[in-house]
Design a protein around this motif. Sequence first.
Motif, PDB file in Angstrom:
ATOM      1  N   PRO A   4       0.814  -1.224   0.000  1.00  0.00           N
ATOM      2  CA  PRO A   4       0.000   0.000   0.000  1.00  0.00           C
ATOM      3  C   PRO A   4       0.848   1.275   0.000  1.00  0.00           C
ATOM      4  O   PRO A   4       0.483   2.262  -0.649  1.00  0.00           O
ATOM      5  N   GLN A   5       1.987   1.246   0.708  1.00  0.00           N
ATOM      6  CA  GLN A   5       2.864   2.415   0.744  1.00  0.00           C
ATOM      7  C   GLN A   5       3.514   2.660  -0.622  1.00  0.00           C
ATOM      8  O   GLN A   5       3.627   3.816  -1.066  1.00  0.00           O
ATOM      9  N   ILE A   6       3.908   1.562  -1.294  1.00  0.00           N
ATOM     10  CA  ILE A   6       4.476   1.715  -2.645  1.00  0.00           C
ATOM     11  C   ILE A   6       3.424   2.287  -3.594  1.00  0.00           C
ATOM     12  O   ILE A   6       3.711   3.179  -4.407  1.00  0.00           O
ATOM     13  N   ALA A   7       2.195   1.792  -3.467  1.00  0.00           N
ATOM     14  CA  ALA A   7       1.105   2.306  -4.304  1.00  0.00           C
ATOM     15  C   ALA A   7       0.878   3.792  -4.037  1.00  0.00           C
ATOM     16  O   ALA A   7       0.649   4.581  -4.967  1.00  0.00           O
ATOM     17  N   SER A   8       0.963   4.189  -2.777  1.00  0.00           N
ATOM     18  CA  SER A   8       0.774   5.596  -2.419  1.00  0.00           C
ATOM     19  C   SER A   8       1.867   6.472  -3.025  1.00  0.00           C
ATOM     20  O   SER A   8       1.601   7.580  -3.514  1.00  0.00           O
ATOM     21  N   VAL A   9       3.107   5.964  -3.015  1.00  0.00           N
ATOM     22  CA  VAL A   9       4.235   6.730  -3.565  1.00  0.00           C
ATOM     23  C   VAL A   9       4.067   6.939  -5.064  1.00  0.00           C
ATOM     24  O   VAL A   9       4.236   8.056  -5.572  1.00  0.00           O
ATOM     25  N   VAL A  10       3.723   5.873  -5.799  1.00  0.00           N
ATOM     26  CA  VAL A  10       3.601   6.011  -7.253  1.00  0.00           C
ATOM     27  C   VAL A  10       2.386   6.850  -7.635  1.00  0.00           C
ATOM     28  O   VAL A  10       2.377   7.489  -8.702  1.00  0.00           O
ATOM     29  N   LYS A  11       1.371   6.881  -6.795  1.00  0.00           N
ATOM     30  CA  LYS A  11       0.221   7.744  -7.066  1.00  0.00           C
ATOM     31  C   LYS A  11       0.622   9.206  -6.985  1.00  0.00           C
ATOM     32  O   LYS A  11       0.108  10.056  -7.722  1.00  0.00           O
ATOM     33  N   ARG A  12       1.541   9.511  -6.054  1.00  0.00           N
ATOM     34  CA  ARG A  12       2.043  10.880  -5.970  1.00  0.00           C
ATOM     35  C   ARG A  12       3.011  11.194  -7.108  1.00  0.00           C
ATOM     36  O   ARG A  12       3.114  12.347  -7.537  1.00  0.00           O
ATOM     37  N   MET A  13       3.699  10.158  -7.590  1.00  0.00           N
ATOM     38  CA  MET A  13       4.658  10.361  -8.684  1.00  0.00           C
ATOM     39  C   MET A  13       3.958  10.603 -10.015  1.00  0.00           C
ATOM     40  O   MET A  13       4.396  11.422 -10.828  1.00  0.00           O
ATOM     41  N   VAL A  14       2.874   9.853 -10.258  1.00  0.00           N
ATOM     42  CA  VAL A  14       2.167   9.937 -11.542  1.00  0.00           C
ATOM     43  C   VAL A  14       0.746  10.424 -11.297  1.00  0.00           C
ATOM     44  O   VAL A  14      -0.083   9.702 -10.744  1.00  0.00           O
ATOM     45  N   LYS A  15       0.491  11.644 -11.711  1.00  0.00           N
ATOM     46  CA  LYS A  15      -0.844  12.231 -11.577  1.00  0.00           C
ATOM     47  C   LYS A  15      -1.589  12.122 -12.908  1.00  0.00           C
ATOM     48  O   LYS A  15      -0.970  12.213 -13.975  1.00  0.00           O
TER      49      LYS A  15
END
Length: 402
Positions: free
Chosen positions: A325-336
Motif C-alpha cells: 500500500p505504501q508503494i502504491a501511495s508513492v507512485v500515485k504521488r509520482m504519476v498524476k
Amino acid sequence: MISTILNILGSLGVFLFGMKIMSEGIQKTAGSRLRDILSYMTQNRFAGVFTGFITTCLVQSSSATTVMVISFVNAGLLTLTQSIGVIMGANIGTTLTGWLVSVFGFQFKITTIALPAVGIGLPLIFSKITKRKNIGEIFVGFGLLFLGLEFLKDSVPDIAGNPDILEFLHTYTDLGIVSVLIFILVGVLLTITVQSSSAAMAITITMAFKGWIDFPTAAALVLGENIGTTITAYLASINGNYHAKRTARAHMIFNVFGVVWMLFAFSIFIPFIDYIVPGDPYIPPYLESGDINEDFNPVTIPFHLSMFHTLFNIINVALLIWFVPQIASVVKRMVKPSKEEEDNEKEYTLEYFSTSVQPVPEIAIIEAKKEVIKMSDMMTKMLAFFYETFKNNRNIEDSITK
C-alpha cells in the motif's frame, strides 16, 4: 575481432529467438487457463505474488508477465495494489531461467537435448491442429534457446588466449564498492540493449564461466540486470493510461530498492552464497600457463549466480510485500492523471478493452466479453428509459386529446 562480435551477436539472436518462440508457444497452450489465473491473482497481494511466480515460470519471461499485468491495469482488470504483488512474484519466477541455463547449459552437452527437441517440434509446427502447432513451437523454441547458448559459449573467446581482456577488467574490479556500482551500470545497459534480463543473465553466466569476470563482479551485473528489466515495463506503459504508468513505476521502485539495500549487504551476502552453495567459484578455468585447470568445476559459478539471483529476489519480496500500500501511495504521488484523462473518466470510455500491447489474445477476448456485457447493460437501461419516456408521452397526448 569483428568476426567474434558478429558470432556473439548471432548466438544471442538465436537465444532470444528461441526464447520468444518458446514463450509464445507456452502462452498459447496455457491460454485457456488464464481466466483462472486472472481470477486468482485478484484475491490478495500474497496470491498475486504466487500468481506472478507461476505465470513467469510458465511463459519463461518476466517481461511478458509484466507487460501482461500493465495491460490488465490499463484495461481496469487489476488494481494498482494487486498488480504490485504480481510483479513481485514475476521477479522470483524469472530466476528459473538462470537455473535452467546453469543446469542444462553447463552441466550437459546441450546439443544432445536441443537438436532432438527441434526435431520433435518441427513436424508439429506444420500440423493443422492448433494445439499441436503450439506444442511444436515450445519444443523448437526450447531447442533454439539452448543451441543459442551453446553457440554463445563457443563464440566468447577464452581468457587463456586473450589475457589482455582479463587485465582490462582487473582495472575495474579492484575498486571496492565503486567496482560494484560500475558493473551494476553495465548490467543495466546490457539488459536495455538486449531487452531481456534472461538473455543478459545468460551472457553474464557465460562470461563468468569463461573466466572473464569473478563471482562478485557477475553478481553486480545481475543486480544491474534487475534494474534494466524495468525498462521494458516502462516502454509498455508509455501508451497506456496513468494507471499503467503507475504500475511501471512501482516495478522500478521495487527493483531499485532491492539493489540499494543489497549494496549495503553485498560484502556479507557474497560470502553467504559461497557458504551455502558447494564448490569454490574463485578457481579460474585456466592456469597462468594457459593450460586447463583440472580443479575448475564448470557448474560452480553458474550455480552460485543462480542462487544469488534467487535469494536476492526472494528476500526483496519478503521485505517489501508488507509495504505494497505504501508503494502504491508513492507512485500515485509520482504519476498524476492529466486533465485530459480526468475529463475522459467523466465521459464514456472503454472500461475494460485496452489498445495497448496484448501478449496473449485470450486476455483480449476476456476484456472484449466484459465490454460487451457492460454495453448490453447500458443498452438495456437506455431501452427502459426510452419505454418510460414513450409511455409518458402517450399518456400526455391522451390527456390533451380528452
